[in-house]
Design a protein around this motif. Structure first.
Motif, PDB file in Angstrom:
ATOM      1  N   ALA A 191       0.826  -1.102   0.029  1.00 45.61           N
ATOM      2  CA  ALA A 191       0.075   0.020  -0.225  1.00 45.61           C
ATOM      3  C   ALA A 191       0.885   1.159  -0.168  1.00 45.61           C
ATOM      4  CB  ALA A 191      -1.085  -0.274   1.126  1.00 45.61           C
ATOM      5  N   PHE A 192       1.861   1.241   0.777  1.00 50.94           N
ATOM      6  CA  PHE A 192       2.895   2.261   0.955  1.00 50.94           C
ATOM      7  C   PHE A 192       3.476   2.598  -0.582  1.00 50.94           C
ATOM      8  CE2 PHE A 192       7.269   3.757   1.400  1.00 50.94           C
ATOM      9  CZ  PHE A 192       7.133   4.891   2.081  1.00 50.94           C
ATOM     10  N   ASN A 193       3.938   1.664  -1.513  1.00 52.32           N
ATOM     11  CA  ASN A 193       4.534   1.970  -2.783  1.00 52.32           C
ATOM     12  C   ASN A 193       3.472   2.450  -3.598  1.00 52.32           C
ATOM     13  OD1 ASN A 193       6.943   0.996  -1.708  1.00 52.32           O
ATOM     14  ND2 ASN A 193       6.676  -1.254  -2.226  1.00 52.32           N
ATOM     15  N   ARG A 194       2.274   1.789  -3.483  1.00 50.20           N
ATOM     16  CA  ARG A 194       1.281   2.372  -4.312  1.00 50.20           C
ATOM     17  C   ARG A 194       0.845   3.731  -4.118  1.00 50.20           C
ATOM     18  NH1 ARG A 194      -1.979  -1.832  -3.797  1.00 50.20           N
ATOM     19  NH2 ARG A 194      -2.894  -1.193  -1.852  1.00 50.20           N
ATOM     20  N   ALA A 195       0.866   4.236  -2.945  1.00 46.07           N
ATOM     21  CA  ALA A 195       0.579   5.268  -2.416  1.00 46.07           C
ATOM     22  C   ALA A 195       1.784   6.503  -3.232  1.00 46.07           C
ATOM     23  CB  ALA A 195       0.508   5.849  -1.002  1.00 46.07           C
ATOM     24  N   LEU A 196       2.892   5.851  -2.919  1.00 43.19           N
ATOM     25  CA  LEU A 196       4.086   6.595  -3.390  1.00 43.19           C
ATOM     26  C   LEU A 196       3.968   7.137  -4.926  1.00 43.19           C
ATOM     27  CD1 LEU A 196       7.139   5.496  -1.693  1.00 43.19           C
ATOM     28  CD2 LEU A 196       6.194   7.581  -1.300  1.00 43.19           C
ATOM     29  N   ARG A 197       3.571   6.025  -5.817  1.00 46.86           N
ATOM     30  CA  ARG A 197       3.383   6.375  -7.169  1.00 46.86           C
ATOM     31  C   ARG A 197       2.413   7.060  -7.249  1.00 46.86           C
ATOM     32  NH1 ARG A 197       4.470   0.755  -6.822  1.00 46.86           N
ATOM     33  NH2 ARG A 197       2.179   0.147  -7.024  1.00 46.86           N
ATOM     34  N   GLY A 198       1.463   7.136  -6.343  1.00 47.20           N
ATOM     35  CA  GLY A 198       0.428   8.279  -6.902  1.00 47.20           C
ATOM     36  C   GLY A 198       0.491   9.614  -6.275  1.00 47.20           C
ATOM     37  N   GLY A 199       1.518   9.765  -5.497  1.00 48.37           N
ATOM     38  CA  GLY A 199       1.892  10.932  -4.751  1.00 48.37           C
ATOM     39  C   GLY A 199       1.197  11.173  -3.620  1.00 48.37           C
ATOM     40  N   LEU A 200       2.036  10.708  -2.438  1.00 51.01           N
ATOM     41  CA  LEU A 200       1.649  10.571  -1.086  1.00 51.01           C
ATOM     42  C   LEU A 200       1.816  11.914  -0.184  1.00 51.01           C
ATOM     43  CD1 LEU A 200       0.785   9.052   1.284  1.00 51.01           C
ATOM     44  CD2 LEU A 200       3.280   8.290   1.451  1.00 51.01           C
ATOM     45  N   ARG A 201       0.587  12.407   0.013  1.00 55.74           N
ATOM     46  CA  ARG A 201       0.566  13.512   0.848  1.00 55.74           C
ATOM     47  C   ARG A 201       1.035  13.193   2.322  1.00 55.74           C
ATOM     48  NH1 ARG A 201      -4.153  18.261   1.343  1.00 55.74           N
ATOM     49  NH2 ARG A 201      -2.806  19.596   2.782  1.00 55.74           N
ATOM     50  N   LEU A 202       1.884  14.115   2.782  1.00 54.28           N
ATOM     51  CA  LEU A 202       2.450  14.061   4.125  1.00 54.28           C
ATOM     52  C   LEU A 202       1.556  15.284   5.019  1.00 54.28           C
ATOM     53  CD1 LEU A 202       6.176  13.875   3.821  1.00 54.28           C
ATOM     54  CD2 LEU A 202       4.397  11.931   4.299  1.00 54.28           C
ATOM     55  N   HIS A 203       1.644  14.953   6.267  1.00 45.68           N
ATOM     56  CA  HIS A 203       0.790  15.903   7.102  1.00 45.68           C
ATOM     57  C   HIS A 203       1.730  16.345   8.425  1.00 45.68           C
ATOM     58  CE1 HIS A 203      -3.066  16.048   5.247  1.00 45.68           C
ATOM     59  NE2 HIS A 203      -2.903  14.743   5.088  1.00 45.68           N
ATOM     60  N   ALA A 204       1.751  17.651   8.846  1.00 51.33           N
ATOM     61  CA  ALA A 204       2.697  18.114   9.820  1.00 51.33           C
ATOM     62  C   ALA A 204       2.485  16.979  11.230  1.00 51.33           C
ATOM     63  CB  ALA A 204       2.438  19.242  10.015  1.00 51.33           C
ATOM     64  N   ALA A 205       1.164  16.709  11.403  1.00 45.44           N
ATOM     65  CA  ALA A 205       0.815  15.951  12.295  1.00 45.44           C
ATOM     66  C   ALA A 205      -0.454  14.762  11.933  1.00 45.44           C
ATOM     67  CB  ALA A 205       0.228  16.730  13.677  1.00 45.44           C
ATOM     68  N   ALA A 206      -0.484  13.825  12.926  1.00 46.23           N
ATOM     69  CA  ALA A 206      -1.494  12.872  12.061  1.00 46.23           C
ATOM     70  C   ALA A 206      -2.787  13.389  12.144  1.00 46.23           C
ATOM     71  CB  ALA A 206      -1.403  11.468  13.018  1.00 46.23           C
ATOM     72  N   PRO A 207      -3.594  13.276  11.265  1.00 46.33           N
ATOM     73  CA  PRO A 207      -5.232  13.875  11.275  1.00 46.33           C
ATOM     74  C   PRO A 207      -5.823  13.254  12.602  1.00 46.33           C
ATOM     75  CG  PRO A 207      -4.436  12.787   9.087  1.00 46.33           C
ATOM     76  CD  PRO A 207      -3.326  12.355  10.042  1.00 46.33           C
ATOM     77  N   ALA A 208      -6.392  14.247  13.266  1.00 49.29           N
ATOM     78  CA  ALA A 208      -7.323  13.785  14.185  1.00 49.29           C
ATOM     79  C   ALA A 208      -8.399  12.884  13.945  1.00 49.29           C
ATOM     80  CB  ALA A 208      -7.738  15.157  14.856  1.00 49.29           C
ATOM     81  N   LEU A 209      -8.836  11.939  14.724  1.00 51.04           N
ATOM     82  CA  LEU A 209     -10.039  11.399  14.442  1.00 51.04           C
ATOM     83  C   LEU A 209     -11.363  12.106  14.892  1.00 51.04           C
ATOM     84  CD1 LEU A 209      -8.699   7.748  15.438  1.00 51.04           C
ATOM     85  CD2 LEU A 209      -8.882   8.714  13.173  1.00 51.04           C
ATOM     86  N   PRO A 210     -12.369  12.111  14.358  1.00 46.70           N
ATOM     87  CA  PRO A 210     -13.701  12.629  14.865  1.00 46.70           C
ATOM     88  C   PRO A 210     -14.108  12.059  16.063  1.00 46.70           C
ATOM     89  CG  PRO A 210     -13.971  11.510  12.918  1.00 46.70           C
ATOM     90  CD  PRO A 210     -12.531  11.284  13.035  1.00 46.70           C
ATOM     91  N   LEU A 211     -14.549  12.751  17.018  1.00 47.77           N
ATOM     92  CA  LEU A 211     -14.921  12.321  18.189  1.00 47.77           C
ATOM     93  C   LEU A 211     -16.562  11.629  17.799  1.00 47.77           C
ATOM     94  CD1 LEU A 211     -14.337  15.267  20.557  1.00 47.77           C
ATOM     95  CD2 LEU A 211     -12.860  13.064  20.401  1.00 47.77           C
ATOM     96  N   ALA A 212     -16.752  10.754  18.729  1.00 39.15           N
ATOM     97  CA  ALA A 212     -18.254   9.781  18.578  1.00 39.15           C
ATOM     98  C   ALA A 212     -19.105  10.897  19.247  1.00 39.15           C
ATOM     99  CB  ALA A 212     -18.010   8.644  19.079  1.00 39.15           C
ATOM    100  N   ALA A 213     -20.168  10.885  18.637  1.00 39.68           N
ATOM    101  CA  ALA A 213     -21.435  11.587  18.976  1.00 39.68           C
ATOM    102  C   ALA A 213     -22.109  10.857  20.472  1.00 39.68           C
ATOM    103  CB  ALA A 213     -22.316  11.799  18.083  1.00 39.68           C
TER     104      ALA A 213
END
Length: 90
Positions: free
Chosen positions: A68-90
């Motif tokens: 999956a990592f290699n496939r993502a690199l071939r497609g142009g993998l976007r990095l983020h400064a911090a891991a995206p926050a998960l939405p809180l459960a309601a």
């Protein structure tokens, strides 16, 4: 396995490659991959550069698995400064 990272020259005309983001920091990864982060996010990372990108890629390969990592690199993998926050459960 160490990845070869080559920093690319910024070019706002290439925004279509980066989800429409005109200002990005991008790197070629090996012969056929690409990784990028918006310039605004990169500016929030202390010591941003090749070592930070390499460390983040090592983390992502472990999280995603090699295929999956290699496939993502071939497609142009976007990095983020911090891991995206998960939405809180309601």
């Amino acid at each position: 396995m160490e990845l070869e990272l080559t920093r690319e020259i910024s070019d706002t005309a290439l925004a279509h490659r980066f989800d429409g983001e005109p200002m990005v920091q991008s790197f070629r990864v090996g012969a056929s991959g690409r990784v990028w982060i918006t310039t605004a996010e990169a500016l929030t990372v202390p010591g941003f550069g090749r070592p930070w990108v390499a460390a983040r890629l090592t983390e992502l390969r472990a999280e995603m698995g090699s295929r999956a990592f290699n496939r993502a690199l071939r497609g142009g993998l976007r990095l983020h400064a911090a891991a995206p926050a998960l939405p809180l459960a309601a």
